[in-house]
Design an enzyme around this catalytic site. Structure first.
Site, PDB file in Angstrom:
ATOM      1  N   TYR A 138       0.844  -1.190   0.000  1.00  0.00           N
ATOM      2  CA  TYR A 138       0.000   0.000   0.000  1.00  0.00           C
ATOM      3  C   TYR A 138       0.884   1.247   0.000  1.00  0.00           C
ATOM      4  O   TYR A 138       1.462   1.630   1.021  1.00  0.00           O
ATOM      5  CB  TYR A 138      -0.930   0.015   1.212  1.00  0.00           C
ATOM      6  CG  TYR A 138      -1.913  -1.138   1.275  1.00  0.00           C
ATOM      7  CD1 TYR A 138      -2.244  -1.874   0.144  1.00  0.00           C
ATOM      8  CD2 TYR A 138      -2.498  -1.499   2.485  1.00  0.00           C
ATOM      9  CE1 TYR A 138      -3.119  -2.938   0.219  1.00  0.00           C
ATOM     10  CE2 TYR A 138      -3.400  -2.554   2.557  1.00  0.00           C
ATOM     11  CZ  TYR A 138      -3.699  -3.275   1.422  1.00  0.00           C
ATOM     12  OH  TYR A 138      -4.587  -4.334   1.501  1.00  0.00           O
ATOM     13  N   GLY A 176     -17.495   0.949  -1.408  1.00  0.00           N
ATOM     14  CA  GLY A 176     -18.303   2.149  -1.242  1.00  0.00           C
ATOM     15  C   GLY A 176     -19.623   2.120  -1.988  1.00  0.00           C
ATOM     16  O   GLY A 176     -20.511   2.940  -1.717  1.00  0.00           O
ATOM     17  N   PHE A 177     -19.797   1.172  -2.904  1.00  0.00           N
ATOM     18  CA  PHE A 177     -21.013   1.137  -3.712  1.00  0.00           C
ATOM     19  C   PHE A 177     -22.245   0.892  -2.855  1.00  0.00           C
ATOM     20  O   PHE A 177     -23.302   1.504  -3.071  1.00  0.00           O
ATOM     21  CB  PHE A 177     -20.875   0.043  -4.773  1.00  0.00           C
ATOM     22  CG  PHE A 177     -21.776   0.233  -5.965  1.00  0.00           C
ATOM     23  CD1 PHE A 177     -21.249   0.588  -7.193  1.00  0.00           C
ATOM     24  CD2 PHE A 177     -23.147   0.054  -5.877  1.00  0.00           C
ATOM     25  CE1 PHE A 177     -22.063   0.766  -8.296  1.00  0.00           C
ATOM     26  CE2 PHE A 177     -23.968   0.227  -6.971  1.00  0.00           C
ATOM     27  CZ  PHE A 177     -23.426   0.590  -8.192  1.00  0.00           C
ATOM     28  N   SER A 188     -13.363  -5.142   1.740  1.00  0.00           N
ATOM     29  CA  SER A 188     -14.384  -4.515   0.882  1.00  0.00           C
ATOM     30  C   SER A 188     -15.794  -4.934   1.283  1.00  0.00           C
ATOM     31  O   SER A 188     -16.605  -5.312   0.434  1.00  0.00           O
ATOM     32  CB  SER A 188     -14.133  -4.838  -0.592  1.00  0.00           C
ATOM     33  OG  SER A 188     -12.945  -4.243  -1.046  1.00  0.00           O
ATOM     34  N   PRO A 189     -16.136  -4.865   2.579  1.00  0.00           N
ATOM     35  CA  PRO A 189     -17.464  -5.300   3.012  1.00  0.00           C
ATOM     36  C   PRO A 189     -18.582  -4.378   2.558  1.00  0.00           C
ATOM     37  O   PRO A 189     -19.763  -4.741   2.657  1.00  0.00           O
ATOM     38  CB  PRO A 189     -17.343  -5.302   4.543  1.00  0.00           C
ATOM     39  CG  PRO A 189     -16.321  -4.252   4.828  1.00  0.00           C
ATOM     40  CD  PRO A 189     -15.323  -4.369   3.715  1.00  0.00           C
ATOM     41  N   LEU A 190     -18.224  -3.198   2.041  1.00  0.00           N
ATOM     42  CA  LEU A 190     -19.220  -2.252   1.530  1.00  0.00           C
ATOM     43  C   LEU A 190     -19.125  -2.111   0.012  1.00  0.00           C
ATOM     44  O   LEU A 190     -19.564  -1.109  -0.555  1.00  0.00           O
ATOM     45  CB  LEU A 190     -19.051  -0.888   2.211  1.00  0.00           C
ATOM     46  CG  LEU A 190     -19.190  -0.913   3.741  1.00  0.00           C
ATOM     47  CD1 LEU A 190     -18.933   0.464   4.323  1.00  0.00           C
ATOM     48  CD2 LEU A 190     -20.563  -1.430   4.147  1.00  0.00           C
ATOM     49  N   GLY A 191     -18.565  -3.117  -0.647  1.00  0.00           N
ATOM     50  CA  GLY A 191     -18.500  -3.086  -2.096  1.00  0.00           C
ATOM     51  C   GLY A 191     -17.738  -1.901  -2.637  1.00  0.00           C
ATOM     52  O   GLY A 191     -18.151  -1.276  -3.609  1.00  0.00           O
TER      53      GLY A 191
END
Length: 327
Positions: free
Chosen positions: A56, A206-207, A201-204
């Site tokens: 990162y 940010g989607f 990425s549990p919120l896609g």
């Protein structure tokens, strides 16, 4: 915050992904001071698992965490990763024992710590037997440089082979209302073996928050512009998932992000193979919103409706990155 277990490692059941503080989600840019405030606030709210990686930046995200954790290192479970950067001059992925030994020393120096709590292989190196990789990691455990071993984006055969060499504490992969492929084989195996699961990425990306209504809102340099689910031919279809989640969230009396996280928390009820989401944010306000998901209890009917959300279309990584995922 309630607690979860990743095998023998106890953590707050919501973690914090730090990647976006230094790379990928460009938005308004990066603000190290706000990121450090966010990390401090996370610790105050009971978040213990903080996730980074040498790649990162590269390297700068680990250095940012070192600054943020001055005087607070013993309050967190610090996770970082190796394997996307070769330290031996090899092209491509490198999880050879020689590269691992150089990688861990570099991470320890940048993180300004004597040990790493959870050390992940970032992606499977098909050129190095997993037994050799885990054997080298076991030596690092014995040396006190790392405490627990993790794997990321691996399939059942790799998990079984790795776990036979040394206990694996956690597997980290993408998992959300939008990405459900872990449910078929990986999660049942982890419950069988008593290994924890960390959901990135549990919120896609940010989607699923419902905040992104058009790809034109994202700058060209934003990582999501390369993600097939954000391509124009898929985007409008995928809005259906976000809209359905928004409607259920209104009934629950919570934000879509909170309900998406609460759904994941409900999936991780096993005492030794819990599911710990690591939503990423670089803002205190968004962190506080996410952490409030810890208090939400969804009804069986709500969980069933969430299970039936319109599936996303498009790969959840660019094609080149999908080649690195072990299935």
């Amino acid at each position: 915050m309630k607690l979860a277990h990743l095998a023998d490692l106890q953590v707050g059941r919501l973690g914090l992904g730090a990647m976006g503080m230094s790379v990928a989600y460009v938005g308004a840019g990066f603000d190290d001071a706000e990121s450090i405030r966010t990390i401090h606030r996370a610790i105050d709210l009971g978040v213990t698992l903080i996730d980074t990686a040498e790649v990162y930046g590269p390297f700068v995200n680990e250095q940012l965490l070192a600054r943020a954790l001055q005087g607070r290192r013993d309050q967190v479970v610090l996770a970082t990763k190796f394997g996307l950067i070769s330290h031996t001059g090899r092209d491509g992925l490198d999880s050879s024992p020689a590269s691992i030994r150089m990688a861990v020393d570099g991470s320890l120096k940048r993180l300004e710590t004597d040990y790493i709590d959870l050390y992940y292989q970032h992606r499977l190196d098909r050129g190095t037997p997993i037994e050799d990789t885990v054997g080298a990691l076991a030596e690092l455990v014995a040396a006190g440089k790392i405490r627990y071993i993790g794997l990321s984006e691996v399939g059942v055969n790799t998990i079984r082979r790795a776990h036979a060499v040394h206990p694996i504490t956690a597997v980290q992969s993408e998992y959300s209302l939008w990405t459900r492929d872990q449910e078929d084989a990986v999660l049942p195996l982890l419950r069988e073996l008593g290994i924890g699961f960390v959901a990135y990425s549990p919120l896609g990306r940010g989607f699923l928050t419902g905040a992104i209504r058009s790809t034109e809102e994202l700058p060209d340099s934003d990582y999501r512009k390369t993600n097939p689910r954000f391509f124009d031919e898929h985007f409008q279809h995928n809005l259906s998932s976000a809209d359905e989640l928004r409607d259920i969230s209104a009934e629950v009396g919570a934000t879509p992000a909170q309900v998406a996280l609460a759904w994941l928390l409900a999936k991780g009820s096993d005492s030794r193979s819990g599911i710990v989401p690591i939503p990423g944010t670089k803002r205190v306000a968004r962190l506080e919103e996410n952490v409030a998901a810890d208090t939400i209890e969804l009804t069986p009917e709500q969980l069933a409706r969430l299970d039936e959300l319109t599936p996303a279309v498009g790969g959840h990584h660019a094609e080149a990155q999908m080649q690195w995922i072990d299935r």
